[in-house]
Structures are given as structure tokens and as C-alpha cells.
Design an enzyme around this catalytic site. Structure first.
Site, mmCIF file in Angstrom:
data_model
loop_
_atom_site.group_PDB
_atom_site.id
_atom_site.type_symbol
_atom_site.label_atom_id
_atom_site.label_comp_id
_atom_site.label_asym_id
_atom_site.label_seq_id
_atom_site.Cartn_x
_atom_site.Cartn_y
_atom_site.Cartn_z
ATOM 1 N N ASP A 31 -30.287 -31.295 13.876
ATOM 2 C CA ASP A 31 -30.357 -32.678 13.402
ATOM 3 C C ASP A 31 -29.903 -33.682 14.451
ATOM 4 O O ASP A 31 -29.341 -33.323 15.489
ATOM 5 C CB ASP A 31 -29.536 -32.836 12.111
ATOM 6 N N ASN A 48 -20.135 -30.832 0.687
ATOM 7 C CA ASN A 48 -20.994 -30.880 -0.505
ATOM 8 C C ASN A 48 -22.051 -29.777 -0.473
ATOM 9 O O ASN A 48 -23.011 -29.811 -1.230
ATOM 10 C CB ASN A 48 -21.659 -32.258 -0.614
ATOM 11 N N HIS A 81 -24.020 -29.065 2.101
ATOM 12 C CA HIS A 81 -25.214 -29.315 2.916
ATOM 13 C C HIS A 81 -25.288 -28.381 4.112
ATOM 14 O O HIS A 81 -24.283 -27.885 4.601
ATOM 15 C CB HIS A 81 -25.339 -30.795 3.326
ATOM 16 N N GLU A 124 -29.086 -32.665 2.247
ATOM 17 C CA GLU A 124 -28.055 -33.078 1.308
ATOM 18 C C GLU A 124 -28.409 -32.627 -0.111
ATOM 19 O O GLU A 124 -29.581 -32.346 -0.406
ATOM 20 C CB GLU A 124 -27.946 -34.612 1.318
HETATM 21 C C1 F6R Z 1 -24.334 -30.509 12.226
HETATM 22 C C2 F6R Z 1 -24.785 -30.231 10.875
HETATM 23 C C3 F6R Z 1 -23.882 -30.343 9.683
HETATM 24 C C4 F6R Z 1 -22.500 -29.735 9.904
HETATM 25 C C5 F6R Z 1 -21.652 -29.875 8.644
HETATM 26 C C6 F6R Z 1 -20.242 -29.354 8.868
HETATM 27 O O1 F6R Z 1 -25.378 -30.346 13.149
HETATM 28 O O2 F6R Z 1 -25.909 -29.942 10.726
HETATM 29 O O3 F6R Z 1 -24.518 -29.702 8.602
HETATM 30 O O4 F6R Z 1 -22.634 -28.390 10.258
HETATM 31 O O5 F6R Z 1 -21.587 -31.206 8.269
HETATM 32 O O6 F6R Z 1 -19.613 -30.202 9.783
HETATM 33 P P1 F6R Z 1 -18.201 -29.843 10.401
HETATM 34 O O7 F6R Z 1 -18.398 -28.593 11.202
HETATM 35 O O8 F6R Z 1 -17.858 -31.011 11.300
HETATM 36 O O9 F6R Z 1 -17.262 -29.667 9.271
#
Ligand code: F6R
Length: 241
Positions: free
Chosen positions: A67, A136, A138, A143
Site C-alpha cells: 500500500d 481493527n 485490517h 479496512e
Molecule cells: C502497512 C500495512 C498495514 C500495517 C498495519 C499494522 O503496509 O499494510 O496493514 O501492517 O496497520 O501496522 P503496525 O505494524 O504499525 O502496527
């Protein structure tokens, strides 16, 4: 699903890096699906250390990121392209031309997403997809929603994600409201999936994703249907299961 219990963040990072290293050693020209965020930082640091001591060679590796924030260019230090350069790409001998991150500067969402989707197809799909897990549930920026979205798409970030990511920005107002994200199909078609999760604040998400119903309200729950998922999580993240 294979659950690997790690003691703490450091241990999780070592174990996850070992899985990625094995992939690169077994198939030097592999396609890695990569993630940003706090979870994989230690994993990348360990990969860099193994590259530096000669144990790993990234020269034939291709990478495709999950992403990117819409509206941020690679020069912006909050962009995911910048994150990847900083933590991995500039520190190993990967061919930067074969590192693919959705183009946040492309204002035409449909075009940006089509290009990323085509890239994933052109490189032959993903051998090993590294994922973090949102509070959440994701994965990527898929989402919670009423349906799963198959292809790369533009998403409106939820308030919970904006709040979780504001620590990287001067204020919550500076967090972009939209992002381009790989969809569920490319993730599910990855030949292997490696999820890294750390911390008690993720324990509920781990429980819901892997031991709850499969629902687009918890996007990671779809991984229960993947045939080769490895979850490397520390004790705190596993504390509710
Ligand atoms: C990042 C991504 C997100 C993160 C998720 C967890 O490229 O795709 O899905 O993996 O938000 O984020 P952290 O590791 O910062 O808790």
C-alpha cells in the site's frame, strides 16, 4: 495455520526474518510482498544484518508493496516508498527498478490501482507476502467493510487507522485520508503468507482474525482460508488465545 510463538518483539523479528531469508535462499528470484508499519521494522533490520554479513543476496529479488498513501510522493518522509527505502531497499543490493510500491502521486485512483494490479500479474504473483495486522483486523489497508474487495483499490482510511498512524505525523490532520491498497485476491493468491504481530494491543485482533468468524468486518479473518499462513506473534499478542 502455523503459529510461531515468540518471546517478544525482538524474537518475533528474528523468527520472521528467518522465514523471509529461507524464501530468498530457496528461490533467489522470488517475489516478496512487503509491508510497512512498526511490526516489520525489526524484521527488515535483521535481513539487512544478514545481507551485510554476506548471508543474503537480494540481487534477483522482486518486491511488491501492499500500500501507499494517496497524495504522497516517494520524497515525502511519511510515504511508504520512503519507509521501504529507509528500512530495506537502500541497505541491501535489491534492484530498485524491481521494487514496486503503488504510486501515491497518481491522482487518478483507477489508473494507480490498475497499474499496481498489472504489476503483480506481470511479476507472476507473490511468493511470500509479509503482513502486519491492524487493531481493527485490517491487512494492507483493507479496512472492515460489508464485502471483501478483490483488486487493488483506493480506500478511505477509518478513524481508527488515522489515529493509529498519527504518531508518524505532526498531527492527525496531516495523516492522508486515502490510500491505495492491494486487494484481498493478490494477498490470498500469494503462495505463502507471513504475518508478524506484536503487543497486547493486538491480542483482540489476533483472536478475532484467527479464531472468530470469517467476515469482511475483520479483513484478516479471510486468511483462515489460505493454505499456507504462518503467524509469528509475541506472547503479548497471543495472550487472548
Ligand atoms: C502497512 C500495512 C498495514 C500495517 C498495519 C499494522 O503496509 O499494510 O496493514 O501492517 O496497520 O501496522 P503496525 O505494524 O504499525 O502496527
Amino acid at each position: 495455520m502455523n503459529i510461531i510463538r515468540a518471546k517478544d518483539y525482538h524474537d518475533m523479528s528474528q523468527k520472521a526474518a528467518a522465514v523471509l531469508a529461507a524464501q530468498i535462499i530457496m528461490k533467489p528470484d522470488c517475489v516478496l510482498g512487503l509491508a510497512t508499519g512498526s511490526s516489520p521494522v525489526g524484521t527488515y533490520a535483521q535481513l539487512v544484518a544478514w545481507y551485510e554479513n554476506g548471508a543474503l543476496d537480494f540481487s534477483k529479488v522482486t518486491s511488491v508493496n501492499l500500500d501507499e498513501y494517496k497524495g504522497l510522493s516517494g520524497d515525502n518522509d511519511q510515504s511508504y516508498r520512503h519507509f521501504m527505502d529507509q528500512h530495506l531497499f537502500s541497505k541491501v543490493n535489491i534492484d530498485i527498478q524491481r521494487t514496486f510500491v503503488p504510486d501515491g502521486t497518481e491522482a487518478d485512483s483507477e489508473k494507480a490501482c490498475q497499474i499496481h494490479e498489472q504489476t503483480i500479474a506481470d511479476v507472476g504473483g507473490i511468493d511470500l507476502q509479509l503482513l502486519g495486522l491492524g487493531h481493527n483486523g485490517h491487512i494492507g489497508f483493507n479496512e472492515p467493510a460489508d464485502t471483501f474487495t478483490a483488486e487493488t483499490h483506493c480506500v478511505d482510511l477509518t478513524e481508527s487507522t488515522i489515529q493509529a498512524n498519527r504518531r508518524f505525523f505532526a498531527s492527525a490532520d496531516d495523516v492522508p485520508r486515502q490510500a491505495y491498497t492491494m486487494g484481498i485476491r493478490a494477498i490470498m493468491q500469494a503462495r505463502k503468507v507471513l504475518l508478524v504481530v506484536s503487543g497486547a494491543d493486538k491480542a483482540k485482533a489476533v483472536k478475532e482474525a484467527f479464531f472468530g468468524p470469517i467476515t469482511p468486518q475483520v479483513p484478516a479473518s479471510i486468511l483462515q482460508l489460505h493454505k499456507d499462513v504462518t503467524l509469528v506473534a509475541d506472547e503479548a499478542a497471543l495472550s487472548m488465545i
